[in-house]
Write a protein that holds these residues in place. Sequence first.
Motif, PDB file in Angstrom:
ATOM      1  N   ARG A 214       0.790  -1.295   0.230  1.00  0.00           N
ATOM      2  CA  ARG A 214       0.155   0.045   0.009  1.00  0.00           C
ATOM      3  C   ARG A 214       0.674   1.424   0.273  1.00  0.00           C
ATOM      4  O   ARG A 214       0.155   2.488   0.226  1.00  0.00           O
TER       5      ARG A 214
ATOM      6  N   GLN B 102       2.658   4.884   4.893  1.00  0.00           N
ATOM      7  CA  GLN B 102       1.275   5.097   5.667  1.00  0.00           C
ATOM      8  C   GLN B 102       1.903   5.477   7.109  1.00  0.00           C
ATOM      9  O   GLN B 102       2.962   5.223   7.647  1.00  0.00           O
TER      10      GLN B 102
ATOM     11  N   GLU C  80      -2.906   4.266  10.308  1.00  0.00           N
ATOM     12  CA  GLU C  80      -3.237   3.785   8.899  1.00  0.00           C
ATOM     13  C   GLU C  80      -2.942   2.072   8.903  1.00  0.00           C
ATOM     14  O   GLU C  80      -3.496   1.351   8.690  1.00  0.00           O
TER      15      GLU C  80
ATOM     16  N   ARG D 237       4.414   9.590   7.694  1.00  0.00           N
ATOM     17  CA  ARG D 237       4.403   8.295   7.364  1.00  0.00           C
ATOM     18  C   ARG D 237       5.580   7.435   7.262  1.00  0.00           C
ATOM     19  O   ARG D 237       6.783   8.105   7.400  1.00  0.00           O
TER      20      ARG D 237
ATOM     21  N   ALA E  64      -4.831   6.010   1.870  1.00  0.00           N
ATOM     22  CA  ALA E  64      -5.207   6.424   3.189  1.00  0.00           C
ATOM     23  C   ALA E  64      -6.733   6.510   3.133  1.00  0.00           C
ATOM     24  O   ALA E  64      -7.524   6.078   4.171  1.00  0.00           O
TER      25      ALA E  64
END
Length: 234
Positions: free
Chosen positions: A108, A111, A115, A164, A193
């Motif tokens: 992903r 983050q 998250e 992040r 997100a």
Amino acid sequence: MPFDPATRPLTPNEARVLATLMEKARTVPDSYPMSLNGLLTGCNQKTSRDPVMHLSDADAQEALDSLKLLTLAFETTGNRTTRWEHNFQRGVGVPEQSAVLLGLLMLRGPQTAGELRINAERWYRFADISSVEAFLDELQERSAEKGGPLVVLLPRAPGAREQRWAHLLCGPVDTHSAAVPAPGSGGGGTPAALQARVEALETQVAGLRATVERLCAELGIAPAPDGMSPPGQE
């Protein structure tokens, strides 16, 4: 000696294939180990992926062969179909919680700790954000004898409230460019997100719906249709 990304970093294709194996082992165990076709579908899915990729059969097979040489994946045979498993925790030398966080970062993109905790729900349930941060700090401070740091904390992006984290399995990260929000995001969070928040809300709604249905069954009343008030509350 554990896998050392400073010596031989993963390619983006290898990271996507490896992280997909890690995800599916936890979220769809009945389909694991994975066939090449199933793995390819997981690698190229358009949700819970940043960036979205379009790997071919040849791309995925090449990545699997390389991961096998790195002892990060291995093949098994059964039902006349070759299937693949990951060997991430042993190959990299990290506990399950750290493996989960690294897998999510590979799938992903960067983050926040919050998250990561939300996105990890189907993989591993962290008690709180502090526990996520503790494992991230451990990964960031990993000694050279163990292969060196595996994550880095990015500078806070303009307009963002939290910093992040990014993984280092594909080599060093340009922390300043990675901290710049994507065009059109308005500095208020990445598409990944926003997707994480939507998925978390859907999970909460599903849980609340199940609770209401259970309570109605215990009370012997029918649950109200969506958009209507329960009996006695018009």
